[in-house]
Design a protein around this motif. Structure first.
Motif, short mmCIF file in Angstrom:
data_model
loop_
_atom_site.label_atom_id
_atom_site.label_comp_id
_atom_site.label_asym_id
_atom_site.label_seq_id
_atom_site.Cartn_x
_atom_site.Cartn_y
_atom_site.Cartn_z
N ALA A 314 -1.40 4.49 4.45
CA ALA A 314 -0.21 5.28 4.80
C ALA A 314 -0.51 6.15 6.00
CB ALA A 314 0.22 6.13 3.62
N GLY A 315 0.55 6.73 6.56
CA GLY A 315 0.39 7.65 7.67
C GLY A 315 -0.06 9.02 7.20
N ASP A 316 0.01 9.99 8.09
CA ASP A 316 -0.50 11.32 7.78
C ASP A 316 0.56 12.27 7.21
OD1 ASP A 316 -3.02 10.60 8.80
OD2 ASP A 316 -2.38 11.08 10.85
N GLY A 317 1.80 11.82 7.09
CA GLY A 317 2.85 12.74 6.74
C GLY A 317 3.32 12.72 5.30
N ILE A 318 2.54 12.14 4.39
CA ILE A 318 2.97 12.04 3.00
C ILE A 318 3.03 13.42 2.35
CG2 ILE A 318 2.41 11.14 0.72
CD1 ILE A 318 1.21 8.75 2.00
N MET A 319 4.14 13.69 1.69
CA MET A 319 4.32 14.98 1.01
C MET A 319 3.88 14.88 -0.45
SD MET A 319 8.16 15.86 2.41
CE MET A 319 8.84 14.42 1.60
N GLU A 320 3.56 16.03 -1.04
CA GLU A 320 3.26 16.15 -2.48
C GLU A 320 2.11 15.24 -2.91
OE1 GLU A 320 5.22 18.37 -4.38
OE2 GLU A 320 6.13 18.88 -2.44
N LEU A 321 1.16 15.00 -2.01
CA LEU A 321 0.10 14.04 -2.30
C LEU A 321 -0.76 14.44 -3.50
CD1 LEU A 321 -1.14 11.38 -1.45
CD2 LEU A 321 -2.56 12.61 0.21
N GLU A 322 -0.84 15.74 -3.76
CA GLU A 322 -1.64 16.21 -4.89
C GLU A 322 -1.11 15.66 -6.22
OE1 GLU A 322 1.54 19.19 -3.91
OE2 GLU A 322 -0.02 18.10 -2.78
N GLY A 323 0.16 15.24 -6.24
CA GLY A 323 0.69 14.61 -7.45
C GLY A 323 -0.05 13.34 -7.80
N LEU A 324 -0.60 12.67 -6.80
CA LEU A 324 -1.43 11.47 -7.02
C LEU A 324 -2.90 11.84 -7.18
CD1 LEU A 324 -1.83 8.30 -6.95
CD2 LEU A 324 -2.22 8.60 -4.50
N THR A 325 -3.41 12.63 -6.25
CA THR A 325 -4.85 12.90 -6.23
C THR A 325 -5.32 13.79 -7.37
OG1 THR A 325 -4.47 14.74 -4.68
CG2 THR A 325 -4.98 12.58 -3.74
N SER A 326 -4.41 14.51 -8.02
CA SER A 326 -4.81 15.31 -9.18
C SER A 326 -5.07 14.42 -10.39
CB SER A 326 -3.73 16.34 -9.52
OG SER A 326 -2.50 15.68 -9.86
N VAL A 327 -4.54 13.21 -10.37
CA VAL A 327 -4.75 12.24 -11.46
C VAL A 327 -5.80 11.20 -11.06
CG1 VAL A 327 -3.65 10.51 -12.94
CG2 VAL A 327 -2.37 12.56 -12.23
N TYR A 328 -5.61 10.61 -9.90
CA TYR A 328 -6.56 9.62 -9.37
C TYR A 328 -7.39 10.30 -8.29
CZ TYR A 328 -4.13 6.01 -11.98
OH TYR A 328 -3.61 5.24 -13.00
N THR A 329 -8.60 10.64 -8.64
CA THR A 329 -9.40 11.53 -7.79
C THR A 329 -10.23 10.78 -6.74
OG1 THR A 329 -11.12 11.51 -9.51
CG2 THR A 329 -9.55 13.34 -9.52
N ASN A 330 -10.37 9.46 -6.88
CA ASN A 330 -11.17 8.69 -5.92
C ASN A 330 -10.26 8.05 -4.87
OD1 ASN A 330 -13.42 9.33 -7.43
ND2 ASN A 330 -13.38 7.44 -8.61
N VAL A 331 -9.57 8.89 -4.12
CA VAL A 331 -8.63 8.42 -3.10
C VAL A 331 -9.22 8.67 -1.72
CG1 VAL A 331 -6.32 8.69 -2.10
CG2 VAL A 331 -6.64 8.85 -4.58
#
Length: 439
Positions: A314-331
């Motif tokens: 993805a590009g650099d402008g994704i919002m609310e990314l912590e919604g994913l990385t707080s669950v899947y930590t190996n991103v």
């Protein structure tokens, strides 16, 4: 331990009460994502373990060759003018090859848009290996780097192939201009009548799209460097939740941060969000992009472990990314793995090429949308025999959440719906060049 419990029953009872109270509070049904068992996503099997009953594979009429010999004389020269992001331009190029073969034209190297909006200044030759492209299309269509002297100084005559003209027919609408001017440019219409394409024109399109487009040596080297840096095995996730994407969808979301809301409002312009019944119907049709939080929830429902290595395509402008990385930590992302001047100077097309290359070579590919990149990646993975590919179903997600389903119950119905999609191979390849094969 038993004797300790007997000696201090009041203390033990107090501890148990506190633990139970904390569990009730933490799992209170405040959203569809509540009531999730903590280890629900860590199972012995996942979505990929389902036995498929159908796969998409390249059609035999394409793989067998061009079928019809090229005519001795060409009707003229066609240049495909391509606009948008890399994969939209790639789609237009593929269609342009098919049109040129249909009209018995010689193909001129395509023109890729230079656009500030896409942070783009790289053209076709900056992304793709031109000599390989020409060599792979021999027998399917003639391609030239340079025009004959008598027309080299002229600009092509632009032929309008507007995407708003309904069922556009090239033989009726473009061939007369080609015969008259001998050198024309087109942007292929999405509404073209491919049902009128003879197989040799379809075969040229397919050959161009899936066999003839190889990255330049420099860009392929950088793509392999990125691929090698990603921890293995890994899942490539194409996540779309940028402000312009959300603004374009005209959807509204609850619980977004103030910064995200302001970014979306700034991108909306005159495109106001839907409300009331219109908003409900629009969302039920699967038109609203999944948030990173919703994406993480669906991945868990598919029993994809939380420790999975994920490459974020993805590009650099994704919002609310912590919604994913707080669950899947190996991103990981390309920005976190690559450095140096070459990477810093890369633009939209070449950066998108990195994501494309990694995604078609990943152990699994998951898309939250069904855009041009997703379609191209899915088809290329099918071409390579890689079938761990799935599109997260936004329509089913909207339907189930509107019914009030939450937690484990929501996870179970989402798992079944996506498993059915995977078993039937839904959305895993483009139908123009691929045929379904029952297993």
């Amino acid at each position: 331990m038993l004797s300790l419990f007997v000696k201090k029953p009041l203390l033990s009872l107090t501890c148990i009460t506190i633990i139970l109270l904390f569990a009730v509070i933490s799992l209170s049904p405040s959203s569809p994502f509540s009531q999730i068992p903590l280890n629900y996503a860590i199972g012995e099997s996942d979505i990929w373990s389902a036995k498929r009953i159908l796969e998409w594979r390249p059609c035999k009429w394409w793989l067998q060759g061009h079928l019809t010999a090229l005519p001795a004389e060409s009707n003229g020269y066609i240049r495909a003018d391509c606009y948008g992001g890399l994969n939209q331009m790639r789609r237009d190029l593929c269609d342009g090859v098919g049109v040129a073969r249909l009209l018995n034209a010689t193909l001129v190297l395509p023109k890729f848009e230079v656009a500030a909006y896409w942070n783009e200044s790289s053209g076709f030759t900056d992304v793709f290996d031109v000599d390989y492209f020409i060599q792979q299309l021999k027998g399917f269509i003639n391609v030239v780097k340079e025009l004959p002297a008598e027309i080299a100084s002229k600009e092509p005559v632009r032929v309008d192939c507007s995407k708003r003209k309904g069922q556009f027919d090239y033989v009726e609408s473009v061939l007369p201009s080609l015969l008259e001017h001998r050198y024309i440019s087109i942007t292929p219409a999405m509404s073209q009548r491919r049902d009128r394409f003879p197989l040799y024109a379809k075969a040229a399109l397919c050959q161009a799209c899936y066999s003839a487009l190889r990255l330049t040596a420099v860009l392929e080297k950088k793509s392999n460097e990125l691929l090698e840096a990603i921890p293995k095995p890994f899942l490539s996730l194409h996540l779309r939740f940028e402000p312009d994407m959300v603004a374009y969808s005209q959807c509204e979301y609850d619980g977004l941060s103030q910064a995200s809301m302001e970014a979306i409002d700034a991108a909306r312009g005159d495109r106001k969000p839907f409300s009331g019944e219109t908003a409900r119907v629009w969302r039920s049709r699967g038109k609203c992009p999944l948030t990173p939080n919703e994406t993480a929830f669906i991945l868990q429902s598919l029993l994809i472990p939380k420790n999975t290595n994920i490459y974020l395509a993805a590009g650099d402008g994704i919002m609310e990314l912590e919604g994913l990385t707080s669950v899947y930590t190996n991103v990981v992302t390309k920005s976190s793995l690559l450095s140096g001047e070459y990477f810093k100077n890369m633009h939209g097309n070449t950066k998108a090429a990195l994501d494309y290359y990694v995604s078609i070579n990943s152990d699994a590919y998951v898309a939250t949308y069904f855009g041009n990149m997703d379609k191209m990646v899915a088809a290329m993975r099918a071409y390579k025999g890689l079938y761990k590919t799935i599109f997260l179903n936004r329509k089913d997600f909207a339907d189930f959440t509107s019914q009030g389903l939450k937690g484990k119950e929501l996870m179970e119905v989402l798992k079944k719906a996506h498993q059915d999609d995977f078993v039937m191979g839904r959305g895993s390849a483009l139908p123009d060049c691929f045929c379904d094969f029952k297993l």
